[in-house]
Design a protein around this motif. Sequence first.
Motif, PDB file in Angstrom:
ATOM      1  N   ARG A 174       0.806  -1.211   0.000  1.00  0.00           N
ATOM      2  CA  ARG A 174       0.000   0.000   0.000  1.00  0.00           C
ATOM      3  C   ARG A 174       0.843   1.267   0.000  1.00  0.00           C
ATOM      4  N   ILE A 175       2.134   1.135   0.196  1.00  0.00           N
ATOM      5  CA  ILE A 175       3.019   2.302   0.069  1.00  0.00           C
ATOM      6  C   ILE A 175       3.017   2.785  -1.378  1.00  0.00           C
ATOM      7  N   GLU A 176       2.930   1.833  -2.323  1.00  0.00           N
ATOM      8  CA  GLU A 176       2.927   2.177  -3.747  1.00  0.00           C
ATOM      9  C   GLU A 176       1.534   2.515  -4.257  1.00  0.00           C
ATOM     10  N   GLY A 177       0.487   1.899  -3.656  1.00  0.00           N
ATOM     11  CA  GLY A 177      -0.870   2.147  -4.131  1.00  0.00           C
ATOM     12  C   GLY A 177      -1.864   1.293  -3.378  1.00  0.00           C
ATOM     13  N   PRO A 178      -3.157   1.568  -3.557  1.00  0.00           N
ATOM     14  CA  PRO A 178      -4.185   0.802  -2.836  1.00  0.00           C
ATOM     15  C   PRO A 178      -4.270  -0.637  -3.339  1.00  0.00           C
ATOM     16  N   ILE A 179      -4.490  -1.560  -2.421  1.00  0.00           N
ATOM     17  CA  ILE A 179      -4.683  -2.960  -2.764  1.00  0.00           C
ATOM     18  C   ILE A 179      -5.447  -3.622  -1.630  1.00  0.00           C
ATOM     19  N   ASN A 180      -6.320  -4.539  -1.976  1.00  0.00           N
ATOM     20  CA  ASN A 180      -7.149  -5.222  -0.985  1.00  0.00           C
ATOM     21  C   ASN A 180      -6.357  -6.329  -0.307  1.00  0.00           C
ATOM     22  N   HIS A 181      -6.484  -6.431   1.019  1.00  0.00           N
ATOM     23  CA  HIS A 181      -5.738  -7.448   1.756  1.00  0.00           C
ATOM     24  C   HIS A 181      -6.171  -8.863   1.399  1.00  0.00           C
ATOM     25  N   LYS A 182      -7.443  -9.004   0.982  1.00  0.00           N
ATOM     26  CA  LYS A 182      -7.926 -10.336   0.606  1.00  0.00           C
ATOM     27  C   LYS A 182      -7.225 -10.838  -0.655  1.00  0.00           C
ATOM     28  N   ARG A 183      -6.938  -9.929  -1.559  1.00  0.00           N
ATOM     29  CA  ARG A 183      -6.227 -10.310  -2.778  1.00  0.00           C
ATOM     30  C   ARG A 183      -4.814 -10.785  -2.451  1.00  0.00           C
ATOM     31  N   VAL A 184      -4.155 -10.066  -1.538  1.00  0.00           N
ATOM     32  CA  VAL A 184      -2.804 -10.475  -1.130  1.00  0.00           C
ATOM     33  C   VAL A 184      -2.841 -11.834  -0.442  1.00  0.00           C
ATOM     34  N   GLN A 185      -3.821 -12.030   0.423  1.00  0.00           N
ATOM     35  CA  GLN A 185      -3.936 -13.311   1.117  1.00  0.00           C
ATOM     36  C   GLN A 185      -4.162 -14.454   0.126  1.00  0.00           C
ATOM     37  N   ARG A 186      -5.005 -14.222  -0.865  1.00  0.00           N
ATOM     38  CA  ARG A 186      -5.303 -15.248  -1.864  1.00  0.00           C
ATOM     39  C   ARG A 186      -4.055 -15.587  -2.672  1.00  0.00           C
ATOM     40  N   ILE A 187      -3.283 -14.571  -3.050  1.00  0.00           N
ATOM     41  CA  ILE A 187      -2.051 -14.810  -3.811  1.00  0.00           C
ATOM     42  C   ILE A 187      -1.057 -15.621  -2.988  1.00  0.00           C
ATOM     43  N   MET A 188      -0.900 -15.249  -1.720  1.00  0.00           N
ATOM     44  CA  MET A 188       0.061 -15.958  -0.869  1.00  0.00           C
ATOM     45  C   MET A 188      -0.352 -17.400  -0.624  1.00  0.00           C
ATOM     46  N   GLN A 189      -1.646 -17.641  -0.547  1.00  0.00           N
ATOM     47  CA  GLN A 189      -2.125 -19.017  -0.366  1.00  0.00           C
ATOM     48  C   GLN A 189      -1.922 -19.848  -1.629  1.00  0.00           C
ATOM     49  N   CYS A 190      -2.274 -19.272  -2.778  1.00  0.00           N
ATOM     50  CA  CYS A 190      -2.165 -20.021  -4.039  1.00  0.00           C
ATOM     51  C   CYS A 190      -0.716 -20.277  -4.416  1.00  0.00           C
ATOM     52  N   GLU A 191       0.170 -19.339  -4.114  1.00  0.00           N
ATOM     53  CA  GLU A 191       1.567 -19.468  -4.499  1.00  0.00           C
ATOM     54  C   GLU A 191       2.440 -20.050  -3.392  1.00  0.00           C
ATOM     55  N   ASP A 192       1.812 -20.475  -2.289  1.00  0.00           N
ATOM     56  CA  ASP A 192       2.540 -21.061  -1.155  1.00  0.00           C
ATOM     57  C   ASP A 192       3.604 -20.091  -0.635  1.00  0.00           C
ATOM     58  N   LEU A 193       3.170 -18.873  -0.350  1.00  0.00           N
ATOM     59  CA  LEU A 193       4.078 -17.834   0.136  1.00  0.00           C
ATOM     60  C   LEU A 193       3.752 -17.427   1.575  1.00  0.00           C
ATOM     61  N   GLN A 194       3.030 -18.276   2.306  1.00  0.00           N
ATOM     62  CA  GLN A 194       2.621 -17.914   3.652  1.00  0.00           C
ATOM     63  C   GLN A 194       3.816 -17.750   4.587  1.00  0.00           C
ATOM     64  N   CYS A 195       3.533 -17.048   5.673  1.00  0.00           N
ATOM     65  CA  CYS A 195       4.551 -16.841   6.704  1.00  0.00           C
ATOM     66  C   CYS A 195       4.957 -18.187   7.294  1.00  0.00           C
ATOM     67  N   ARG A 196       6.247 -18.367   7.467  1.00  0.00           N
ATOM     68  CA  ARG A 196       6.760 -19.604   8.060  1.00  0.00           C
ATOM     69  C   ARG A 196       6.640 -19.487   9.577  1.00  0.00           C
ATOM     70  N   VAL A 197       5.538 -19.968  10.115  1.00  0.00           N
ATOM     71  CA  VAL A 197       5.265 -19.816  11.546  1.00  0.00           C
ATOM     72  C   VAL A 197       6.140 -20.746  12.356  1.00  0.00           C
ATOM     73  N   ARG A 198       6.264 -20.440  13.661  1.00  0.00           N
ATOM     74  CA  ARG A 198       7.055 -21.280  14.551  1.00  0.00           C
ATOM     75  C   ARG A 198       6.376 -22.630  14.745  1.00  0.00           C
ATOM     76  N   MET A 199       7.173 -23.619  14.939  1.00  0.00           N
ATOM     77  CA  MET A 199       6.638 -24.937  15.239  1.00  0.00           C
ATOM     78  C   MET A 199       6.033 -24.925  16.633  1.00  0.00           C
ATOM     79  N   LYS A 200       4.863 -25.515  16.765  1.00  0.00           N
ATOM     80  CA  LYS A 200       4.206 -25.565  18.062  1.00  0.00           C
ATOM     81  C   LYS A 200       4.945 -26.529  18.984  1.00  0.00           C
ATOM     82  N   LYS A 201       5.204 -26.068  20.211  1.00  0.00           N
ATOM     83  CA  LYS A 201       5.862 -26.913  21.203  1.00  0.00           C
ATOM     84  C   LYS A 201       4.812 -27.603  22.053  1.00  0.00           C
ATOM     85  N   ARG A 202       4.860 -28.906  22.083  1.00  0.00           N
ATOM     86  CA  ARG A 202       3.885 -29.677  22.840  1.00  0.00           C
ATOM     87  C   ARG A 202       4.561 -30.325  24.034  1.00  0.00           C
ATOM     88  N   LYS A 203       3.884 -30.256  25.162  1.00  0.00           N
ATOM     89  CA  LYS A 203       4.427 -30.835  26.377  1.00  0.00           C
ATOM     90  C   LYS A 203       4.332 -32.352  26.321  1.00  0.00           C
TER      91      LYS A 203
END
Length: 381
Positions: A174-203
Amino acid sequence: MATRVSYPVELKMKAIEMRLAEIPVKEVMDQLGIRNKTQIETWMRWYRKGELNRLEQPVGKQYSYGRGPEHTTELEKVKAENRFLKQQLDLPKKVQGTGKEVEAEVVIAWVESIRKEVTISEACAWLGIARATYYRWKTTCESKHPDPMVEKVAQLCTQHKFRYGYRKITALLRIEGPINHKRVQRIMQCEDLQCRVRMKKRKNMGQPAKPAEHLLKRKFYAEAPFQKLVTDITYLPFGNKMLYLSSILDLYNGEIVAYSIADKQDTSLVLDTLDQLPERTNMLLHSDQGSVYTSQVYQTVIKGKGITMSMSRKGTPADNAPIESFHSTLKSETFYLEDLRCTTTAIVEQTVRDYITYYNLIRIQAKLNNQSPINFRRLAA
């Protein structure tokens, strides 16, 4: 099926004026003969949005009435015809035809250029093509040309080593121009670009054993003491630290025959409670499938005492309803009733001990002929 009613414009305006004068909806409906109050709410919404043209739309017409080729006045119709003739003169020859003579990419580019002036339906009518045809062409063309936004999103995700989710990627875009967050989310899901979250620690709760069968089958009655018992653990979040209450209830008279309080929900808590039971044969002990009950240590002690083990079905707390009800009653008649929601650990323990003594010796129950659990057992003996 109810008949749809069409109200004249004058009546609609009268209803709006009455509501603006703060006349109750019920009175407006009675005076004007309006069947449903949602009609008045809809007219008021159109009035506030400045969409008075919608008051003239016939029954069944959608929100696009008055925006497309249909026109409410002769002047609007003449203006639309003039726009149509002007566009016919401005259209390139390769767009004027239909069928094979029409180039999809040129049509899409032209329609997009006049989107702010007319609707897609009106533009398609000028071209002599159906709206469905236009959208089919648009989908086909978009699939041929890759979305440049995909490359931008991928570049940002790689640059930040996949530490950002779609919200932060959207903020950077959005620094460059307006864009919908849903579109970004859809692109990241389809292209497998999601955030690499931490592994859950189980007791590690230890090696669980196989859960026992559901032998109690919700038959919450017994013919003799210590024939059928139920047990469970509940939280006591009312002191300086979290405490846990493990209790065993006899289904014969509802008496609490054993209980333990500790600050850890582990196997030692339930074993301390189990050690308080007398040596008996043909005893059935029912619990849920908690890790402390399915542990190898607990099951070994159960078998050593000659107790038959029964367990609730997974995700079915109603299979252990009597002990769940007791824990709820304990909290309701002590901590919640006396407003002891933030006190000391010593007071929490003493409150539980005093209540269990009161529950067993004094508190009468209708199902026991208005006797306390211990008195009922003594009279029955």
